[in-house]
Design a protein around this motif. Structure first.
Motif, PDB file in Angstrom:
ATOM      1  N   LYS A  24       0.884  11.205 -10.615  1.00  0.00           N
ATOM      2  CA  LYS A  24       0.109  12.301 -10.431  1.00  0.00           C
ATOM      3  C   LYS A  24       0.960  13.466 -10.949  1.00  0.00           C
ATOM      4  CE  LYS A  24      -1.941  15.596  -7.159  1.00  0.00           C
ATOM      5  NZ  LYS A  24      -1.104  16.593  -7.609  1.00  0.00           N
ATOM      6  N   ASP A  76       1.289   6.034  -7.127  1.00  0.00           N
ATOM      7  CA  ASP A  76       0.336   6.967  -7.655  1.00  0.00           C
ATOM      8  C   ASP A  76       0.696   8.597  -7.567  1.00  0.00           C
ATOM      9  OD1 ASP A  76      -1.152   4.764  -7.590  1.00  0.00           O
ATOM     10  OD2 ASP A  76      -2.327   5.125  -5.673  1.00  0.00           O
ATOM     11  N   LEU A  77       1.567   8.832  -6.538  1.00  0.00           N
ATOM     12  CA  LEU A  77       2.059  10.328  -6.420  1.00  0.00           C
ATOM     13  C   LEU A  77       3.001  10.719  -7.617  1.00  0.00           C
ATOM     14  CD1 LEU A  77       2.105  13.123  -4.620  1.00  0.00           C
ATOM     15  CD2 LEU A  77       4.029  12.203  -3.284  1.00  0.00           C
ATOM     16  N   ASN A 118       0.974  -1.257   0.010  1.00  0.00           N
ATOM     17  CA  ASN A 118      -0.024   0.125   0.184  1.00  0.00           C
ATOM     18  C   ASN A 118       0.825   1.265   0.000  1.00  0.00           C
ATOM     19  OD1 ASN A 118      -2.457   1.385   0.100  1.00  0.00           O
ATOM     20  ND2 ASN A 118      -2.554   1.557   2.232  1.00  0.00           N
ATOM     21  N   HIS A 119       1.987   1.238   0.795  1.00  0.00           N
ATOM     22  CA  HIS A 119       3.046   2.493   0.808  1.00  0.00           C
ATOM     23  C   HIS A 119       3.349   2.583  -0.471  1.00  0.00           C
ATOM     24  CE1 HIS A 119       5.238   5.337   3.169  1.00  0.00           C
ATOM     25  NE2 HIS A 119       6.180   4.983   2.642  1.00  0.00           N
ATOM     26  N   GLN A 178       2.287   1.569  -3.419  1.00  0.00           N
ATOM     27  CA  GLN A 178       1.323   2.020  -4.285  1.00  0.00           C
ATOM     28  C   GLN A 178       1.140   3.479  -4.279  1.00  0.00           C
ATOM     29  OE1 GLN A 178       0.246   0.125  -6.914  1.00  0.00           O
ATOM     30  NE2 GLN A 178      -0.602   2.127  -7.513  1.00  0.00           N
ATOM     31  N   GLU A 179       1.279   4.028  -2.755  1.00  0.00           N
ATOM     32  CA  GLU A 179       0.921   5.429  -2.824  1.00  0.00           C
ATOM     33  C   GLU A 179       2.192   6.515  -3.473  1.00  0.00           C
ATOM     34  OE1 GLU A 179       0.744   6.375   1.419  1.00  0.00           O
ATOM     35  OE2 GLU A 179      -1.006   5.013   1.803  1.00  0.00           O
ATOM     36  N   HIS A 180       3.367   5.756  -3.299  1.00  0.00           N
ATOM     37  CA  HIS A 180       4.425   6.477  -3.885  1.00  0.00           C
ATOM     38  C   HIS A 180       4.442   6.688  -5.660  1.00  0.00           C
ATOM     39  CE1 HIS A 180       6.968   7.556  -0.270  1.00  0.00           C
ATOM     40  NE2 HIS A 180       6.617   6.328  -0.005  1.00  0.00           N
TER      41      HIS A 180
END
Length: 168
Positions: A15, A11-12, A4-5, A7-9
């Motif tokens: 973006k 995604d950022l 999850n961590h 994937q957050e990176h």
């Protein structure tokens, strides 16, 4: 590190890249599209077909064909030269924009690295204090750890690198 961590990176980062692409002007988007197409195999194939057709049409003798650009194909040469100028300009504009984006990434990376260095230095300082309090004198006074827990002068590091690297 959890998925999850990670994937957050991802995604950022995605973006930031999407924001960069969305903020291009319409002229930049058009230039990018043309430059992208110019670097493709279909572009090469289309040009080969056009050149072959042009030369065949203007070379083959036939009473029904009127040659408009006989060998050495001056008109074709002029068209290709103009196209080369325009394509080179669009490719250079695209590369310039990509270079600006790379500079933005480099600045962001530098900021992150500087922040990380400060955070690690602070953590090492706290770790040394904890080691001192729980009686781990050897760890608390380890020379390498002491040096690493001191603030790093980025200006000094930059100057050392500049002095060490060969100049052009």
């Amino acid at each position: 590190m959890s998925q999850n961590h990670i994937q957050e990176h991802i995604d950022l980062i995605a973006k930031h890249e999407q924001d960069f692409l969305l903020h291009r002007t319409s002229a930049e988007r058009l230039g990018d599209s043309i430059a992208g197409f110019a670097g493709s195999l279909p572009f090469v194939c289309i040009h080969l077909a056009i050149f072959a057709g042009w030369m065949a049409f203007n070379t083959v003798s036939s009473p029904h064909l009127r040659h408009f650009d006989p060998p050495p194909y001056s008109l074709l040469g002029t068209i290709v030269a103009i196209e080369a100028i325009l394509l080179a300009s669009m490719i250079l504009m695209r590369q310039s924009r990509m270079s600006r984006r790379a500079d933005e990434r480099d600045h962001l990376m530098l900021q992150i690295l500087l922040l990380t260095e400060k955070e690690i230095t602070a953590v090492l300082g706290v770790d040394r204090q904890i080691a001192e309090r729980i009686g781990l004198q050897q760890v608390a006074h380890d020379r390498n750890i002491e040096q690493l827990s001191q603030d790093t002068s980025i200006d000094d590091v930059a100057q050392t690198i500049k002095d060490t690297l060969p100049s052009d």
